[in-house]
Design a protein around this motif. Sequence first.
Motif, PDB file in Angstrom:
ATOM      1  N   GLY A 297      51.065 -13.480  37.484  1.00 41.17           N
ATOM      2  CA  GLY A 297      50.134 -14.166  36.724  1.00 41.17           C
ATOM      3  C   GLY A 297      50.346 -15.936  36.865  1.00 41.17           C
ATOM      4  N   LYS A 300      48.184 -18.422  38.743  1.00 40.94           N
ATOM      5  CA  LYS A 300      46.909 -18.566  38.459  1.00 40.94           C
ATOM      6  C   LYS A 300      46.821 -19.221  36.987  1.00 40.94           C
ATOM      7  N   TRP A 301      47.729 -18.985  36.243  1.00 41.36           N
ATOM      8  CA  TRP A 301      48.239 -19.885  34.967  1.00 41.36           C
ATOM      9  C   TRP A 301      48.108 -21.144  35.221  1.00 41.36           C
ATOM     10  N   ARG A 303      47.487 -22.995  38.081  1.00 44.70           N
ATOM     11  CA  ARG A 303      46.388 -23.474  38.543  1.00 44.70           C
ATOM     12  C   ARG A 303      45.087 -23.965  37.852  1.00 44.70           C
ATOM     13  N   ILE A 304      44.869 -22.754  36.815  1.00 47.71           N
ATOM     14  CA  ILE A 304      43.572 -22.975  35.983  1.00 47.71           C
ATOM     15  C   ILE A 304      43.640 -24.062  35.164  1.00 47.71           C
ATOM     16  N   GLU A 321      41.351 -18.594  29.046  1.00 52.20           N
ATOM     17  CA  GLU A 321      41.108 -18.137  30.672  1.00 52.20           C
ATOM     18  C   GLU A 321      42.212 -17.998  31.455  1.00 52.20           C
ATOM     19  N   ALA A 322      43.052 -18.969  31.205  1.00 53.75           N
ATOM     20  CA  ALA A 322      44.354 -19.054  32.024  1.00 53.75           C
ATOM     21  C   ALA A 322      45.236 -18.052  31.341  1.00 53.75           C
ATOM     22  N   SER A 324      44.353 -15.119  30.363  1.00 54.83           N
ATOM     23  CA  SER A 324      44.003 -13.793  30.681  1.00 54.83           C
ATOM     24  C   SER A 324      44.457 -13.255  32.211  1.00 54.83           C
ATOM     25  N   GLN A 325      44.859 -14.330  32.992  1.00 46.18           N
ATOM     26  CA  GLN A 325      45.333 -14.104  34.405  1.00 46.18           C
ATOM     27  C   GLN A 325      46.760 -13.415  34.090  1.00 46.18           C
ATOM     28  N   VAL A 326      47.634 -13.661  32.994  1.00 45.68           N
ATOM     29  CA  VAL A 326      48.879 -13.054  33.004  1.00 45.68           C
ATOM     30  C   VAL A 326      48.942 -11.850  32.107  1.00 45.68           C
TER      31      VAL A 326
END
Length: 333
Positions: A297, A300-301, A303-304, A321-322, A324-326
């Motif tokens: 994740g 994604k962390w 990138r967001i 939100e970021a 939540s990707q991890v």
Amino acid sequence: MTKDVKTAARLSVAPMMDWSDRHCRYFHRLMSRHALLYTEMVTAPALVRGGAVHLLDYNPQEHPVAVQLGGSDPKELAQATKICVARGYDEVNLNVGCPSDRVQSGTFGAVLMRDAPLVADCMKAMNDAAQGVEVTVKCRIGVDNQTPDDVLPDFIETVAAAGVKRFTIHARKAWLQGLSPKENRDVPPLDYPLVHRMKQAFPHLHLSINGGITSLDEVRAHLDVMDGVMIGRVAYHDPAAVLLGADQAIFGDTTRPPSAHEVVKKMYPYIEAQLTQGIRLHSITRHMLGLFTGRPGARKWRRILSEGATRDGAGVALVAEALSQVPEHASAT
């Protein structure tokens, strides 16, 4: 939290231009209650002539925190030291290690390795102005064609005679001509054995080693010889690797270390408070991008946060939100 600066210096996070600002230090403090944190270098002329005291802003929770000054005029450094002490810093450090052109043109930083008597004069003036707050030096092992085995012990002896009891030594020579500051972080070879020998030569001084140290295992190995270890880029690019668990591994703290997820959530109130003061989210979250380095994740962390934090109105919801990707288990220490 560690109150004694000398104890805190068992592990410190280096002063890093554009990186170790007050938002970064607050973030790092949530990972380690005990490590000594340093400001970016602040030039004495900026404080004394420019009145740029806003550069000294910090959150009280950052303690123990040290300020690093740049300069080579004893009187001006003394005035700057008084300003820093009045602001409540736990230590005032002189930069004798930065190799950048801007620093050289100001006759401070690593170029001062060539003039130990001037550094001694600066440190005596700073010490006299410090009202009991400790003044310290961060230096290199030498510059350009100097022979570090000769230069470094002479430098330490001369400066220590001015009342300096703590030095942090970057175990790499600085090349002032022909190499960029970035190249100076990698090209000259590290010489840990030389720095270790300085501790044997000056057992009465508190000496820390800096340069290329990237794990808590390496920190512990150096602490078998040295009084302290200063970490730099790894604390920025992969802070979890060296700061989460540092209190337990280095300082003997028996409390449970926080998880990376917990650290992010502890940042929320700080972020909200800063946003109300007009600080943009990106100014804070740029320091947090490396927290999940090497974990599921992490991309994604990053990138967001990278794409969203500069937008108008971006706030804690974007960070959540970021996060939540991890996967939470991936942040376990």
